[in-house]
Design a protein around this motif. Structure first.
Motif, PDB file in Angstrom:
ATOM      1  N   GLY A 188     -22.718 -21.930   6.449  1.00 12.46           N
ATOM      2  CA  GLY A 188     -22.335 -22.051   7.850  1.00 12.46           C
ATOM      3  C   GLY A 188     -21.811 -23.424   8.219  1.00 12.46           C
ATOM      4  O   GLY A 188     -20.819 -23.544   8.951  1.00 12.46           O
ATOM      5  N   MET A 189     -22.443 -24.478   7.719  1.00 13.17           N
ATOM      6  CA  MET A 189     -22.012 -25.831   8.076  1.00 13.17           C
ATOM      7  C   MET A 189     -20.660 -26.174   7.457  1.00 13.17           C
ATOM      8  O   MET A 189     -19.834 -26.853   8.074  1.00 13.17           O
ATOM      9  N   VAL A 190     -20.395 -25.708   6.243  1.00 10.29           N
ATOM     10  CA  VAL A 190     -19.090 -25.943   5.619  1.00 10.29           C
ATOM     11  C   VAL A 190     -17.991 -25.240   6.418  1.00 10.29           C
ATOM     12  O   VAL A 190     -16.918 -25.808   6.673  1.00 10.29           O
ATOM     13  N   ILE A 191     -18.254 -24.012   6.842  1.00 10.53           N
ATOM     14  CA  ILE A 191     -17.268 -23.276   7.641  1.00 10.53           C
ATOM     15  C   ILE A 191     -17.007 -23.987   8.966  1.00 10.53           C
ATOM     16  O   ILE A 191     -15.857 -24.121   9.404  1.00 10.53           O
ATOM     17  N   ALA A 192     -18.062 -24.467   9.621  1.00  7.67           N
ATOM     18  CA  ALA A 192     -17.896 -25.163  10.893  1.00  7.67           C
ATOM     19  C   ALA A 192     -17.059 -26.425  10.726  1.00  7.67           C
ATOM     20  O   ALA A 192     -16.181 -26.722  11.550  1.00  7.67           O
ATOM     21  N   GLY A 193     -17.298 -27.185   9.657  1.00 10.44           N
ATOM     22  CA  GLY A 193     -16.512 -28.393   9.405  1.00 10.44           C
ATOM     23  C   GLY A 193     -15.049 -28.087   9.158  1.00 10.44           C
ATOM     24  O   GLY A 193     -14.155 -28.775   9.677  1.00 10.44           O
ATOM     25  N   TYR A 194     -14.783 -27.039   8.390  1.00 15.28           N
ATOM     26  CA  TYR A 194     -13.396 -26.646   8.124  1.00 15.28           C
ATOM     27  C   TYR A 194     -12.680 -26.263   9.419  1.00 15.28           C
ATOM     28  O   TYR A 194     -11.532 -26.684   9.656  1.00 15.28           O
ATOM     29  N   LEU A 195     -13.342 -25.488  10.265  1.00 15.90           N
ATOM     30  CA  LEU A 195     -12.696 -25.031  11.500  1.00 15.90           C
ATOM     31  C   LEU A 195     -12.448 -26.181  12.470  1.00 15.90           C
ATOM     32  O   LEU A 195     -11.444 -26.184  13.190  1.00 15.90           O
ATOM     33  N   LEU A 196     -13.343 -27.159  12.513  1.00 19.88           N
ATOM     34  CA  LEU A 196     -13.132 -28.304  13.388  1.00 19.88           C
ATOM     35  C   LEU A 196     -11.850 -29.045  13.025  1.00 19.88           C
ATOM     36  O   LEU A 196     -11.087 -29.466  13.908  1.00 19.88           O
ATOM     37  N   LYS A 279     -30.372 -35.545   0.056  1.00 17.51           N
ATOM     38  CA  LYS A 279     -30.670 -35.623   1.483  1.00 17.51           C
ATOM     39  C   LYS A 279     -29.655 -36.458   2.256  1.00 17.51           C
ATOM     40  O   LYS A 279     -29.175 -36.044   3.319  1.00 17.51           O
ATOM     41  N   ILE A 280     -29.319 -37.651   1.756  1.00 18.33           N
ATOM     42  CA  ILE A 280     -28.375 -38.503   2.489  1.00 18.33           C
ATOM     43  C   ILE A 280     -26.992 -37.855   2.569  1.00 18.33           C
ATOM     44  O   ILE A 280     -26.385 -37.828   3.650  1.00 18.33           O
ATOM     45  N   PRO A 281     -26.445 -37.311   1.460  1.00 20.68           N
ATOM     46  CA  PRO A 281     -25.159 -36.602   1.600  1.00 20.68           C
ATOM     47  C   PRO A 281     -25.215 -35.445   2.587  1.00 20.68           C
ATOM     48  O   PRO A 281     -24.259 -35.217   3.336  1.00 20.68           O
ATOM     49  N   MET A 282     -26.328 -34.706   2.608  1.00 17.37           N
ATOM     50  CA  MET A 282     -26.440 -33.600   3.548  1.00 17.37           C
ATOM     51  C   MET A 282     -26.426 -34.103   4.992  1.00 17.37           C
ATOM     52  O   MET A 282     -25.714 -33.567   5.854  1.00 17.37           O
ATOM     53  N   GLN A 283     -27.203 -35.133   5.279  1.00 16.45           N
ATOM     54  CA  GLN A 283     -27.230 -35.674   6.632  1.00 16.45           C
ATOM     55  C   GLN A 283     -25.890 -36.303   7.014  1.00 16.45           C
ATOM     56  O   GLN A 283     -25.466 -36.211   8.164  1.00 16.45           O
ATOM     57  N   PHE A 284     -25.231 -36.920   6.037  1.00 18.97           N
ATOM     58  CA  PHE A 284     -23.901 -37.479   6.293  1.00 18.97           C
ATOM     59  C   PHE A 284     -22.953 -36.368   6.744  1.00 18.97           C
ATOM     60  O   PHE A 284     -22.191 -36.536   7.704  1.00 18.97           O
ATOM     61  N   GLY A 285     -23.007 -35.230   6.054  1.00 21.37           N
ATOM     62  CA  GLY A 285     -22.134 -34.121   6.408  1.00 21.37           C
ATOM     63  C   GLY A 285     -22.425 -33.576   7.795  1.00 21.37           C
ATOM     64  O   GLY A 285     -21.503 -33.249   8.552  1.00 21.37           O
ATOM     65  N   ILE A 286     -23.703 -33.483   8.161  1.00 23.08           N
ATOM     66  CA  ILE A 286     -24.064 -32.968   9.481  1.00 23.08           C
ATOM     67  C   ILE A 286     -23.639 -33.943  10.572  1.00 23.08           C
ATOM     68  O   ILE A 286     -23.115 -33.544  11.626  1.00 23.08           O
ATOM     69  N   LEU A 287     -23.832 -35.242  10.346  1.00 22.36           N
ATOM     70  CA  LEU A 287     -23.374 -36.239  11.304  1.00 22.36           C
ATOM     71  C   LEU A 287     -21.855 -36.244  11.412  1.00 22.36           C
ATOM     72  O   LEU A 287     -21.289 -36.434  12.502  1.00 22.36           O
ATOM     73  N   LEU A 288     -21.187 -36.007  10.278  1.00 23.64           N
ATOM     74  CA  LEU A 288     -19.722 -35.965  10.294  1.00 23.64           C
ATOM     75  C   LEU A 288     -19.225 -34.825  11.186  1.00 23.64           C
ATOM     76  O   LEU A 288     -18.175 -34.949  11.835  1.00 23.64           O
ATOM     77  N   LEU A 289     -19.968 -33.722  11.224  1.00 19.22           N
ATOM     78  CA  LEU A 289     -19.622 -32.645  12.151  1.00 19.22           C
ATOM     79  C   LEU A 289     -19.598 -33.158  13.590  1.00 19.22           C
ATOM     80  O   LEU A 289     -18.714 -32.807  14.383  1.00 19.22           O
ATOM     81  N   GLY A 290     -20.578 -33.988  13.941  1.00 22.46           N
ATOM     82  CA  GLY A 290     -20.620 -34.547  15.290  1.00 22.46           C
ATOM     83  C   GLY A 290     -19.449 -35.449  15.576  1.00 22.46           C
ATOM     84  O   GLY A 290     -18.891 -35.440  16.689  1.00 22.46           O
ATOM     85  N   VAL A 291     -19.037 -36.240  14.588  1.00 23.17           N
ATOM     86  CA  VAL A 291     -17.876 -37.111  14.761  1.00 23.17           C
ATOM     87  C   VAL A 291     -16.604 -36.277  14.917  1.00 23.17           C
ATOM     88  O   VAL A 291     -15.741 -36.566  15.750  1.00 23.17           O
ATOM     89  N   LEU A 292     -16.473 -35.221  14.106  1.00 22.13           N
ATOM     90  CA  LEU A 292     -15.318 -34.327  14.240  1.00 22.13           C
ATOM     91  C   LEU A 292     -15.316 -33.629  15.596  1.00 22.13           C
ATOM     92  O   LEU A 292     -14.252 -33.392  16.180  1.00 22.13           O
ATOM     93  N   LEU A 293     -16.503 -33.299  16.108  1.00 18.75           N
ATOM     94  CA  LEU A 293     -16.592 -32.727  17.450  1.00 18.75           C
ATOM     95  C   LEU A 293     -16.069 -33.704  18.493  1.00 18.75           C
ATOM     96  O   LEU A 293     -15.372 -33.308  19.447  1.00 18.75           O
ATOM     97  N   PHE A 294     -16.396 -34.982  18.339  1.00 20.24           N
ATOM     98  CA  PHE A 294     -15.903 -36.003  19.265  1.00 20.24           C
ATOM     99  C   PHE A 294     -14.385 -36.029  19.281  1.00 20.24           C
ATOM    100  O   PHE A 294     -13.751 -36.041  20.340  1.00 20.24           O
ATOM    101  N   VAL A 295     -13.770 -36.024  18.091  1.00 16.00           N
ATOM    102  CA  VAL A 295     -12.306 -36.044  18.009  1.00 16.00           C
ATOM    103  C   VAL A 295     -11.730 -34.732  18.545  1.00 16.00           C
ATOM    104  O   VAL A 295     -10.725 -34.722  19.266  1.00 16.00           O
ATOM    105  N   PHE A 296     -12.364 -33.621  18.203  1.00 13.36           N
ATOM    106  CA  PHE A 296     -11.897 -32.319  18.673  1.00 13.36           C
ATOM    107  C   PHE A 296     -11.811 -32.282  20.191  1.00 13.36           C
ATOM    108  O   PHE A 296     -10.833 -31.791  20.770  1.00 13.36           O
ATOM    109  N   TYR A 297     -12.825 -32.822  20.850  1.00 11.74           N
ATOM    110  CA  TYR A 297     -12.849 -32.785  22.319  1.00 11.74           C
ATOM    111  C   TYR A 297     -11.971 -33.857  22.955  1.00 11.74           C
ATOM    112  O   TYR A 297     -11.874 -33.904  24.193  1.00 11.74           O
ATOM    113  N   GLN A 298     -11.341 -34.693  22.162  1.00 13.61           N
ATOM    114  CA  GLN A 298     -10.306 -35.562  22.715  1.00 13.61           C
ATOM    115  C   GLN A 298      -9.036 -34.763  22.994  1.00 13.61           C
ATOM    116  O   GLN A 298      -8.259 -35.105  23.882  1.00 13.61           O
TER     117      GLN A 298
END
Length: 561
Positions: A188-196, A279-298
């Motif tokens: 699910g998280m990989v799909i969400a990142g791709y769509l963003l 763990k760190i790569p996983m959390q990096f990916g989840i945080l990256l989703l938040g950063v992509l959300l920030f750009v998406f909403y620009q």
């Protein structure tokens, strides 16, 4: 949600719970089987179970919102984790395996006395019982927002499902279901990142998104500035984060129980090290989703506040509604200016002309400041209108994207991700609460009973703790950002618990009376600092541990003199 979303959501959850229940239908005949799955888990099963236990629904709801609001600096929270995994694998795991304990606190009675064991177990039970409530609240937030259900009703519904399969199958049911849950989560998280990235405007790719995010201060991965009041910097992460990880993975029964179930010492150690690597790569990916959300909403309209339920309540208010709707109109107008300024920044960044880039950044920052001002006014207004509800909306950011932009079918999958994470983490916590209640509180006072009796008591304890967690979850809406709330709660207790175990492992001459009173004083000091200072919460892990160790050393010196 569409019929297809409901079909995917229901089918995913039924498969996970049904498969886990079927696989463990004969589990629980003996105490060893019920509490530790017969100590038969392989290293990869141990590793997945450790990751699924830590990665609650809060991780996938709240962490992207944390990055959307505050950038990537939360990653520093995990900097000490890999070191902690190595230290625990070297020092703690061999002791637990050699003694064949059911809980981490069982070891403390042999090392000190029953009073110290009971006190430490009680600290864990309070902390984990409250944390489980937060783990239940997060997925209830999802379903309540989607279905319009009462949040309390939703908490009871999800909690009841989790209690059912945990009570029936014990540790083995938790571990088996967690394996399927992890697969759903990562898909699910990989799909969400791709769509963003896919939904960004034509001509704006992943690299452009990262450059925009970097220019707006969202790629703030490492901060070497030392400030004890700052929650997330390199120094708090590598020290406070290390101590928190040592206590969580080394002394928290919800994690210790995962690797006690390993078939031997090597399998348990490899499972821990697997978590340290991923763990760190996983959390990096989840945080990256938040950063992509920030750009998406620009480039796409963002709501004035992501907390839609509270917004609708206030918007229909005669007293506050007109003012809130006025702010909404100003916000909608400002969006056009923000999208244009962001597009100009993307074009400027491609020129590599510092003057052009600086001018574009200034224009966008001016618009962002105005947008932030509107959001702060809206949050203040909503807080006035509904004082009992937290107006902070970062926990709703990812959820809003899922509901508004994902195609049919994927909404159901992403909701399944959240619920799978919730069940995996909360079930492991519930399993640990029942184990600790039985082994550390009940069994020492009721020795000599049959295995069947103890298994039955453990099942009842799981049910009771599940209900208590549900009760606390009904108050979780009053807390701040959930990912921070759960870690603040852990830091309140973990330092003292870790200090007790540090003394047990490395200060062989200290007796139970000394460590007990040192721990009581340390917990009182931590509580006093928590309520009277603004110290970043990660430092409480160091302070609590240091107070216990220093107190024991001081008592020892006084005794010699």
């Amino acid at each position: 949600m569409s019929a297809l979303d409901w079909l995917i959501l229901g089918g995913t959850l039924l498969f996970i719970v049904g498969y886990g229940t079927w696989r463990t239908r004969r589990a629980g005949a003996s105490l060893d089987d019920y509490l530790l799955g017969g100590r038969s888990a392989s290293w990869w099963a141990v590793g997945l179970s450790i990751m699924a236990t830590q990665a609650s629904a809060i991780t996938f709801i709240s962490t992207p919102g944390q990055a959307y609001d505050d950038g990537m600096r939360f990653i520093q929270f995990y900097l000490g984790l890999p070191v902690a995994m190595v230290l625990i694998a070297v020092f703690a795991v061999p002791i637990y395996h050699r003694l064949q304990v059911y809980t981490a606190y069982e070891y403390l009675e042999g090392r000190f006395d029953r009073r110290t064991r009971t006190f430490t177990a009680l600290l864990f039970l309070v902390q984990r019982g409250l944390s489980n409530g937060l783990s239940l609240y997060a997925p209830a937030l999802v379903l309540s927002a989607i279905l319009g259900w009462n949040i309390h009703l939703t908490v009871w519904l999800i909690g009841g499902l989790m209690i059912g399969y945990t009570v029936s199958g014990g540790t083995k049911a938790v571990a088996v279901t967690q394996q399927a849950q992890v697969a759903v989560i990562f898909t699910g998280m990989v799909i969400a990142g791709y769509l963003l990235v896919h939904y960004l405007p034509e001509g704006v790719g992943f690299t452009d998104a990262m450059r925009v995010a970097g220019s707006q201060g969202k790629l703030n991965l490492i901060d070497f500035h030392f400030d004890p009041n700052d929650r997330y910097n390199f120094w708090s992460g590598i020290t406070g984060g290390l101590f928190l990880a040592l206590s969580y993975f080394g002394t928290d029964q919800s994690q210790v129980q995962r690797y006690l179930a390993g078939r031997d010492l090597t399998e348990s150690r490899l499972g821990l090290l697997m978590n340290g690597l991923l763990k760190i790569p996983m959390q990096f990916g989840i945080l990256l989703l938040g950063v992509l959300l920030f750009v998406f909403y620009q480039f796409n309209p963002a709501p004035l506040t992501f907390n839609r339920p509270v917004y609708l309540q206030v918007a229909h208010s005669e007293q506050y509604g007109p003012q809130l709707r006025g702010l909404e109109r100003s916000h909608a107008t400002l969006f056009k200016a923000r999208a244009q300024a962001t597009g100009e920044l993307v074009a400027a960044l491609k020129t590599d002309d510092p003057a052009t880039v600086a001018a574009a950044e200034t224009r966008l920052q001016t618009v962002q400041a105005a947008n932030l001002g509107l959001r702060e006014q809206a949050q203040k207004l909503m807080k006035q209108a509904v004082p009992s509800v937290e107006a902070k909306d970062t926990d709703y950011v990812f959820l809003t994207f899922v509901l508004n932009y994902l195609p049919q079918g994927l909404v159901g999958l992403l909701v399944a991700v959240v619920l799978s994470a919730a069940m995996g983490s909360a079930a492991a916590g519930l399993n640990a609460l029942s184990s600790t209640t039985l082994v550390d509180l009940y069994k020492p006072r009721r020795p000599g009973r049959s295995e069947a009796h103890y298994v039955a008591v453990s099942r009842w304890a799981a049910a009771v703790w599940g209900v208590l967690g549900i009760a606390f979850a009904t108050f979780a809406a009053r807390l701040e950002n959930l990912i921070q709330a759960v870690n603040i709660l852990g830091s309140f207790f973990y330092g003292t618990i870790l200090g007790i175990f540090m003394v047990a492992f490395f200060m062989k001459s200290i007796n139970g009376r000394t460590v007990f009173w040192a721990a009581v004083v340390a917990q009182i000091v931590v509580a006093g600092l928590f309520f009277t200072t603004d110290i970043g919460y990660l430092w409480f892990n160091i302070i609590g541990c240091a107070m216990v160790v220093a107190g024991c050393a001081g008592f020892k010196l006084l005794a010699k003199s």
